[in-house]
Design an enzyme around this catalytic site. Structure first.
Site, PDB file in Angstrom:
ATOM      1  N   LYS A 129       0.838  -1.199   0.000  1.00  0.00           N
ATOM      2  CA  LYS A 129       0.000   0.000   0.000  1.00  0.00           C
ATOM      3  C   LYS A 129       0.871   1.247   0.000  1.00  0.00           C
ATOM      4  CE  LYS A 129      -4.249  -1.533   2.182  1.00  0.00           C
ATOM      5  NZ  LYS A 129      -5.084  -1.344   0.974  1.00  0.00           N
ATOM      6  N   ARG A 171     -11.217 -10.513  -0.259  1.00  0.00           N
ATOM      7  CA  ARG A 171     -12.143 -11.358  -1.020  1.00  0.00           C
ATOM      8  C   ARG A 171     -11.664 -12.809  -1.078  1.00  0.00           C
ATOM      9  NH1 ARG A 171     -11.574  -7.497  -6.126  1.00  0.00           N
ATOM     10  NH2 ARG A 171     -11.294  -6.060  -4.400  1.00  0.00           N
TER      11      ARG A 171
END
Ligand code: BES
Ligand code: MG
Ligand code: ZN
Length: 475
Positions: free
Chosen positions: A256, A329
């Protein structure tokens, strides 16, 4: 904090807190028992207060303005403010006086608010002056509501579960590891009455939870797959819950570049489900619940999974990993198929801090709702609106699914485009729900953790805990 109902305020000495709805301009001045206050001084406007001391009766009156027609969340916030900001008021005896227009929802919100306001973020502060010991504080509430004792108890239980959720999200990721969450679940199961089984890495390998394990493989901290069961003899429905438990999200090798410092909140979905399990059992709701909470840390290491890896999953479907930052996910895919295949719940709801796209779409005010089941979707929205935990639907059209088609595997975890991020993530999850007809995915990336008047830094909101209880109670 102890809160008890009283039926008479005669002879009470101490602080009397009196909430007032805003009066119309042409109404008479505000009066209570022996005193009257000019409407020029206090009208009950939102966020206003008026204090007056009556030496004769040895009472201090604190009038608190509510505005004209405060909703549940407004009432909760007004009372939360009192214990959060004016804690010195809560030393001697305290009486909260509610008038007969203040119904059971008002009472519940007020009680929850008072308790929530005792929460402090300074978990690790070694401050000179000791933190206030709220367990010694007694508050009496005068209310005309039927069964006010029961409602007070419920308001306290709701807030207690929400405070647990605050703790789990706000404590740092070197404390809230997957193992910590698993232990928390086991302890809560014993204390409140639900079964807890935890699959460690070895057991998860045996169960073929391959997508879940791929995300956790770069971390020193062992992944934990938590399975909880609450059973009620009078249950008519079986609910399934799944919560994203990424205890820290570095992004993995797709590291990130923005906002990593906030990623301790990435187990917000797990905290919602854990808090809700505590509350469901504490309230003894007449429902069966099976909840699955996959917990991992998405870390950077030579053993981390790689962009372009093809991984397996519990369902047997293969996944091409385009981006290691689309990790939530992957663990949810295994969580959902494990839950649905093994336990066949009537309705399934998952909570996850899944995408920045949900934040981009709705900001911090509302969660993104995905469901093809209209009744479930409507109910969630309706109860969310009632208690100020809002959701709004986004489409689940299959055109979005083709975005996730992979050339090498059954599906890919990211379409690689800067749009429709929350929807394509939801379509990815749907692929692992075995065509369940009553499933809702709730993306809480914007609502689980954020700014508020109660702190200077971002902090947990416990979004979803009360929402789930509302939904389940009204089945
Ligand atoms: N944990 C993040 C999503 C998130 C963002 C949570 C902001 C809370 C606040 C998630 O794992 C993530 O990294 N999502 C990526 C997905 C992308 C790489 C496909 C995103 O939304 O940018
Ligand atoms: Mg991520
Ligand atoms: Zn994440």
């Amino acid at each position: 904090m102890k809160i008890t109902p009283i039926k008479s305020s005669v002879n009470f000495k101490g602080l009397v807190i009196i909430p007032f709805f805003e009066q119309e301009e042409n109404d008479a001045s505000i009066s209570f028992e022996s005193f009257t206050i000019s409407k020029h001084l206090f009208l009950g406007k939102k966020d206003s207060q008026f204090i007056l001391e009556d030496n004769g009766s040895e009472r201090i009156y604190l009038l608190v303005g509510l505005g004209k027609s405060p909703n549940y969340k407004n009432v909760k916030t007004v009372f939360r403010r009192l214990t959060a900001r004016q804690e010195v008021l809560f030393e001697k005896k305290v009486l909260v006086w509610l008038n007969d227009k203040m119904d059971s929802d008002f009472l519940e919100a007020a009680v929850s608010g008072l308790f929530l306001g005792t929460y402090r973020l300074g978990h690790y502060k070694k401050s000179e002056n000791e933190a206030k010991n709220w367990s010694k504080i007694n508050i009496s509430i005068f209310s005309a509501v039927n069964e006010s004792k029961k409602i007070i108890e419920k308001g306290l239980k709701i807030a207690a579960a929400q405070i647990e959720t605050f703790n789990l999200v706000d404590l740092p990721p070197n404390k809230i590891t997957p193992k910590y969450l698993a232990d928390w679940a086991s302890d809560a199961g014993k204390k409140f009455g639900f079964d807890v089984k935890v699959l460690d890495k070895k057991k998860a390998e045996k169960e073929n939870l391959k997508a879940f394990l791929a995300v956790g493989q770069g971390s020193q901290r062992e992944p934990q797959f938590i399975i909880m069961k609450y059973r009620s003899k009078s249950a008519k429905k079986h609910f399934g819950l799944v919560g994203k438990g990424v205890t820290f999200d570095t992004g993995g090798l797709n590291i990130k570049t923005q906002g990593m410092v906030h990623m301790k909140c990435d187990m917000g979905g797990a905290a919602t489900v854990l808090g809700a399990m505590q509350l469901i059992a504490d309230l003894g709701l007449e429902v069966n619940i099976t909840a699955v909470v996959p917990c991992v840390e998405n870390a950077i290491d030579s053993r981390s999974f790689l962009p372009s890896d093809v991984i397996g999953s519990y369902s047997g479907k293969t996944i091409e990993v385009i981006d290691t930052d689309a990790e939530g996910r992957l663990i949810l895919a295994d969580g959902l198929s494990y839950l649905i295949q093994n336990f066949k719940p009537d309705t399934v709801i998952d909570f996850a801090t899944l995408t920045g796209s949900a934040v981009g779409t709705f900001g911090y005010e509302c969660a993104a709702l995905f469901s093809k089941n209209e009744e479930l979707s409507k109910n969630l929205q309706q109860y969310g609106e009632k208690i100020g935990e809002r959701l709004w639907p986004l489409p689940m059209w299959d055109e979005y699914k083709t975005e996730m088609d992979s050339e090498i595997a059954d599906i890919k975890n990211y379409h690689g485009k800067p749009y429709a991020g929350a929807i394509t993530a939801a379509k990815f999850l749907e692929y692992f729900t075995e065509n369940h007809t009553s499933w809702a995915h709730i993306d809480i990336a914007g609502t689980a953790f954020g700014d508020s008047e109660f702190a200077k830094t971002k902090h947990a909101t416990a979004y979803g805990v009360h929402l789930l209880i509302k939904l389940i109670e009204n089945l």
